[in-house]
Scaffold this motif. Structure first.
Motif, PDB file in Angstrom:
ATOM      1  N   VAL A  87      83.772  60.783   2.908  1.00 21.74           N
ATOM      2  CA  VAL A  87      83.334  60.135   4.149  1.00 21.74           C
ATOM      3  C   VAL A  87      82.552  61.141   4.994  1.00 21.74           C
ATOM      4  O   VAL A  87      81.465  60.859   5.494  1.00 21.74           O
ATOM      5  CB  VAL A  87      84.536  59.591   4.964  1.00 21.74           C
ATOM      6  CG1 VAL A  87      84.070  59.013   6.294  1.00 21.74           C
ATOM      7  CG2 VAL A  87      85.300  58.535   4.161  1.00 21.74           C
ATOM      8  N   LYS A  88      83.115  62.362   5.118  1.00 21.16           N
ATOM      9  CA  LYS A  88      82.491  63.409   5.945  1.00 21.16           C
ATOM     10  C   LYS A  88      81.124  63.833   5.392  1.00 21.16           C
ATOM     11  O   LYS A  88      80.235  64.231   6.154  1.00 21.16           O
ATOM     12  CB  LYS A  88      83.395  64.649   6.029  1.00 21.16           C
ATOM     13  CG  LYS A  88      84.784  64.373   6.590  1.00 21.16           C
ATOM     14  CD  LYS A  88      84.803  64.345   8.106  1.00 21.16           C
ATOM     15  CE  LYS A  88      86.190  64.000   8.612  1.00 21.16           C
ATOM     16  NZ  LYS A  88      86.236  63.616  10.007  1.00 21.16           N
ATOM     17  N   LYS A  89      80.983  63.771   4.043  1.00 21.81           N
ATOM     18  CA  LYS A  89      79.683  64.107   3.457  1.00 21.81           C
ATOM     19  C   LYS A  89      78.625  63.143   3.952  1.00 21.81           C
ATOM     20  O   LYS A  89      77.502  63.513   4.255  1.00 21.81           O
ATOM     21  CB  LYS A  89      79.759  64.000   1.919  1.00 21.81           C
ATOM     22  CG  LYS A  89      80.129  65.299   1.228  1.00 21.81           C
ATOM     23  CD  LYS A  89      79.974  65.135  -0.284  1.00 21.81           C
ATOM     24  CE  LYS A  89      80.851  66.138  -1.005  1.00 21.81           C
ATOM     25  NZ  LYS A  89      81.074  65.726  -2.401  1.00 21.81           N
ATOM     26  N   ASP A 146      79.690  63.636  11.450  1.00 19.25           N
ATOM     27  CA  ASP A 146      80.157  63.628  12.842  1.00 19.25           C
ATOM     28  C   ASP A 146      80.864  62.353  13.274  1.00 19.25           C
ATOM     29  O   ASP A 146      81.395  62.286  14.387  1.00 19.25           O
ATOM     30  CB  ASP A 146      78.963  63.875  13.785  1.00 19.25           C
ATOM     31  CG  ASP A 146      78.294  65.197  13.468  1.00 19.25           C
ATOM     32  OD1 ASP A 146      79.042  66.175  13.222  1.00 19.25           O
ATOM     33  OD2 ASP A 146      77.050  65.240  13.425  1.00 19.25           O
ATOM     34  N   ALA A 147      80.844  61.363  12.403  1.00 24.52           N
ATOM     35  CA  ALA A 147      81.430  60.066  12.795  1.00 24.52           C
ATOM     36  C   ALA A 147      82.939  60.172  12.903  1.00 24.52           C
ATOM     37  O   ALA A 147      83.582  60.870  12.123  1.00 24.52           O
ATOM     38  CB  ALA A 147      81.056  59.000  11.772  1.00 24.52           C
ATOM     39  N   LEU A 181      92.653  63.016   0.428  1.00 25.84           N
ATOM     40  CA  LEU A 181      91.872  64.075   1.067  1.00 25.84           C
ATOM     41  C   LEU A 181      90.438  64.063   0.531  1.00 25.84           C
ATOM     42  O   LEU A 181      89.465  64.163   1.299  1.00 25.84           O
ATOM     43  CB  LEU A 181      92.537  65.432   0.788  1.00 25.84           C
ATOM     44  CG  LEU A 181      91.928  66.643   1.487  1.00 25.84           C
ATOM     45  CD1 LEU A 181      91.949  66.482   3.002  1.00 25.84           C
ATOM     46  CD2 LEU A 181      92.676  67.927   1.097  1.00 25.84           C
ATOM     47  N   TYR A 182      90.315  63.910  -0.775  1.00 31.11           N
ATOM     48  CA  TYR A 182      88.999  63.841  -1.411  1.00 31.11           C
ATOM     49  C   TYR A 182      88.178  62.689  -0.826  1.00 31.11           C
ATOM     50  O   TYR A 182      86.992  62.828  -0.504  1.00 31.11           O
ATOM     51  CB  TYR A 182      89.180  63.667  -2.926  1.00 31.11           C
ATOM     52  CG  TYR A 182      87.948  63.175  -3.642  1.00 31.11           C
ATOM     53  CD1 TYR A 182      86.880  64.043  -3.907  1.00 31.11           C
ATOM     54  CD2 TYR A 182      87.836  61.846  -4.057  1.00 31.11           C
ATOM     55  CE1 TYR A 182      85.740  63.586  -4.553  1.00 31.11           C
ATOM     56  CE2 TYR A 182      86.715  61.384  -4.700  1.00 31.11           C
ATOM     57  CZ  TYR A 182      85.666  62.252  -4.945  1.00 31.11           C
ATOM     58  OH  TYR A 182      84.542  61.799  -5.585  1.00 31.11           O
ATOM     59  N   GLN A 183      88.857  61.541  -0.627  1.00 32.92           N
ATOM     60  CA  GLN A 183      88.193  60.373  -0.065  1.00 32.92           C
ATOM     61  C   GLN A 183      87.655  60.686   1.340  1.00 32.92           C
ATOM     62  O   GLN A 183      86.518  60.342   1.673  1.00 32.92           O
ATOM     63  CB  GLN A 183      89.210  59.228  -0.003  1.00 32.92           C
ATOM     64  CG  GLN A 183      88.590  57.864   0.203  1.00 32.92           C
ATOM     65  CD  GLN A 183      89.641  56.765   0.274  1.00 32.92           C
ATOM     66  OE1 GLN A 183      90.711  56.962   0.855  1.00 32.92           O
ATOM     67  NE2 GLN A 183      89.350  55.615  -0.320  1.00 32.92           N
ATOM     68  N   ASN A 192      94.723  65.860   8.247  1.00 29.01           N
ATOM     69  CA  ASN A 192      93.773  65.984   7.144  1.00 29.01           C
ATOM     70  C   ASN A 192      92.428  65.310   7.390  1.00 29.01           C
ATOM     71  O   ASN A 192      91.796  64.804   6.467  1.00 29.01           O
ATOM     72  CB  ASN A 192      94.410  65.458   5.856  1.00 29.01           C
ATOM     73  CG  ASN A 192      95.457  66.417   5.320  1.00 29.01           C
ATOM     74  OD1 ASN A 192      95.128  67.452   4.752  1.00 29.01           O
ATOM     75  ND2 ASN A 192      96.729  66.084   5.537  1.00 29.01           N
ATOM     76  N   GLY A 193      92.015  65.268   8.660  1.00 30.90           N
ATOM     77  CA  GLY A 193      90.637  64.871   8.928  1.00 30.90           C
ATOM     78  C   GLY A 193      90.423  63.478   9.490  1.00 30.90           C
ATOM     79  O   GLY A 193      89.287  63.079   9.742  1.00 30.90           O
TER      80      GLY A 193
END
Lengths: 381, 381
Positions: free
Chosen positions: A24-26, A30-31, A18-20, A62-63
């Motif tokens: 990525v989202k940081k 929007d990708a 999840l942290y990983q 989870n994203g």
């Protein structure tokens, strides 16, 4: 527009994963995020704790936006070939940025790959015993050791990417807290998948809620976690019932190890488990992981001809997606060099996908759930 | 001097078998009694309830003098070939008189054999679907039906004996009380092996003491009775993991039945047992028994080449004897055309006996006892 990609096992999905994803989202809020995930059998030659559908669901909750199955012939492979297959799949889906955990995120993996290019043997003749020699050559070229498991996998991704003409940008993410094979649950929220599995098996389910997201906890509470020992009776039967000549036809069998595998199985007490057999078989040239992979090839009856066939015409299976993932998919369908299998038909069952179908049937012997026929991709809209 | 012989399964040894032995003793009070007994897998294609050592012990405790194991390739065969293999073994041991149970002991089996000689197809092309046609031809030649299971087996013995130049005199013994496949325990002291096994499995152990001798009762109290269901998980795994092409190489596979075996296994619910699978596979041409035998060949990986090899150089394994049996043995050692294996060495393990060794290892997966290596014949002196 960037498309992010991860190569993963999610065995099972935990807070480290999840942290990983959050990292990525940081970078790319929007990708779309695409995951090439191992199916029911994993790179190091072991059955997955939970089946591919369960783990894809965990990932989508989870994203991640699109999860595809890496075929068993792509997964149950030495690290370099596994990395090559994973990178190929992501590239064929239009991924632009590969993210991966590393013990040393500051390493310039792309540069290291170029440096060690010549130190790398041919994929076809790759064997584990070569790993130590390879590491020395790498250290000599780079100027320092690269010997942490995730750093090494990162280097393997970088080499694969280089070989493929660098379709992906490399984005190492600094790993936090948990070491790969660590079995303790440290204070905090991140623990290794190994630690999580071991605590589950020891019955410490309550403790795990701090280390895994809700979707995984639900799985841990309702499904049985599978290990090699669930499949060991079949492997045992297989070794005892098959002649050495036939065993010799299995992918990865070499140097007469088939005699040793069989002999040690005959000698072991009937109460011995997979680990005890493997330790009895282990030699300097045949490491634990290499033998696990060989055992997996044996269990699943993988042959060199089948591996060749996959390498010639690689494919992937669609496990699940949301709206964002669907956009990636629509574009990829037009451009991907790899076949994308959405639903397994009777034809697929007898064509290339037959190997995964077979692996699914064997996995199903223990988890009781149909893995392929009539299973449509998970859609989250 | 006469030497008596019996071909048996003793699955398990019961009062009907004891009665048969008493009848032999009535005719030849002093003659040694030799038994050619099936090993761990039986003629109709099923695992033995108890292993060969246990059953040999039961036989030796009840009046027999020498027990040899009929190899698995000699046993798991259509009735005619099974009979031929059994008669050959007894003849090679110097047996002069074959005793066997029959529903109609008054039949002149030797004469019938001569009458139907021409109605009998070649051993090599024998197939079960042929059985019905054969029975009609027999009825036409003899003038009445021969259709009771033991009568038919008696006729098979007579035909084998004729083919071998009549080395044995035939002594049918009138069967009492129990019919072959009867599942009820009738009042009296004799019940069928089927009834005994079913009552054991239903937990009615107390009732069985009236129907089996002491040695068998001791076994029933201390050992687990094995059935096909104990080996079904391996068969299931085997069918799911093996390609039809490979399945086609198994002894007895014909007419593409391998596709049906596999297909039905894939379709069955995971809770299905051996019987349910077999009934799903059954056709007119592939009877229940033929399929059981095929399943057994599959489980044990028996190939046509191995059967050929056995037919060319038949052998037997010594399971046990007493002083009287030893005399038969000493004489036979000088004259027997069949190799008599007393102890399984590492060499035997890789030579002809390897098939029985393999079958033993697979049987051992469920009964946990080493079947061959370091097992010396039982000696009762």
């Amino acid at each position: 527009m960037p498309v992010a990609g991860i190569i993963a096992e999610y065995n099972p999905f935990h807070n480290g994963h999840l942290y990983q994803i959050q990292e990525v989202k940081k970078k790319f809020p929007d990708a779309p995020l695409v995951v090439a995930m191992s199916g029911n059998f994993l790179q190091r030659g072991e059955p997955a704790s939970f089946d591919k559908w369960t783990r894809a669901e965990q990932a989508l909750a989870n994203g991640t936006d699109l999860v595809v199955e890496m075929p068993v012939l792509a997964c149950v492979q030495p690290a370099d070939r596994f990395a090559f297959n994973g990178v190929s799949i992501l590239a064929s889906l239009g991924v632009t940025d590969l993210f991966f955990g590393a013990e040393h995120a500051e390493y310039d993996f792309a540069d290291y790959a170029r440096l060690v290019q010549s130190a790398h043997g041919d994929f076809k003749t790759y064997s584990e015993s070569y790993a130590a020699t390879f590491q020395k050559a790498v250290a000599a070229k780079i100027g320092h050791n690269v010997d942490q498991p995730n750093d090494l996998l990162g280097l393997a991704y970088a080499k694969a990417n280089l070989k493929l003409g660098e379709p992906l940008r490399l984005n190492p993410i600094q790993r936090k807290n948990a070491n790969y094979h660590e079995v303790e649950l440290k204070a905090g929220t991140i623990a290794s998948a190994t630690a999580i599995r071991q605590h589950y098996l020891a019955g410490n389910l309550a403790k795990l809620s701090a280390y895994v997201p809700e979707a995984t906890l639900a799985t841990l509470k309702t499904q049985r976690l599978l290990t090699w020992d669930d499949f060991f009776p079949y492997l045992k039967y297989k070794l005892l019932s098959t002649t050495p000549a036939r065993l010799g036809e299995i992918y990865g069998m070499a140097e007469g190890i088939e005699y040793r595998l069989k002999e040690q199985m005959e000698r072991l007490p009937s109460t011995a488990d997979f680990d005890q057999w493997l330790k009895a078989v282990k030699t300097k040239r045949f490491t634990y992981t290499r033998l696990s992979r060989l055992a997996c090839a044996l269990l699943l009856e993988l042959t060199p001809a089948e591996v060749k066939e996959y390498n010639k015409a690689p494919y992937m299976r669609l496990l699940g997606f949301n709206a964002k993932g669907q956009q990636v998919l629509s574009r990829a369908k037009k451009t991907s060099a790899h076949q994308i299998i959405a639903k397994v038909s009777k034809d697929d069952k007898n064509a290339a996908y037959r190997v995964d179908y077979r692996a699914g049937k064997i996995y199903q012997l223990q988890n009781q759930l149909e893995q392929d026929l009539k299973r449509a991709p998970i859609r989250i809209f």
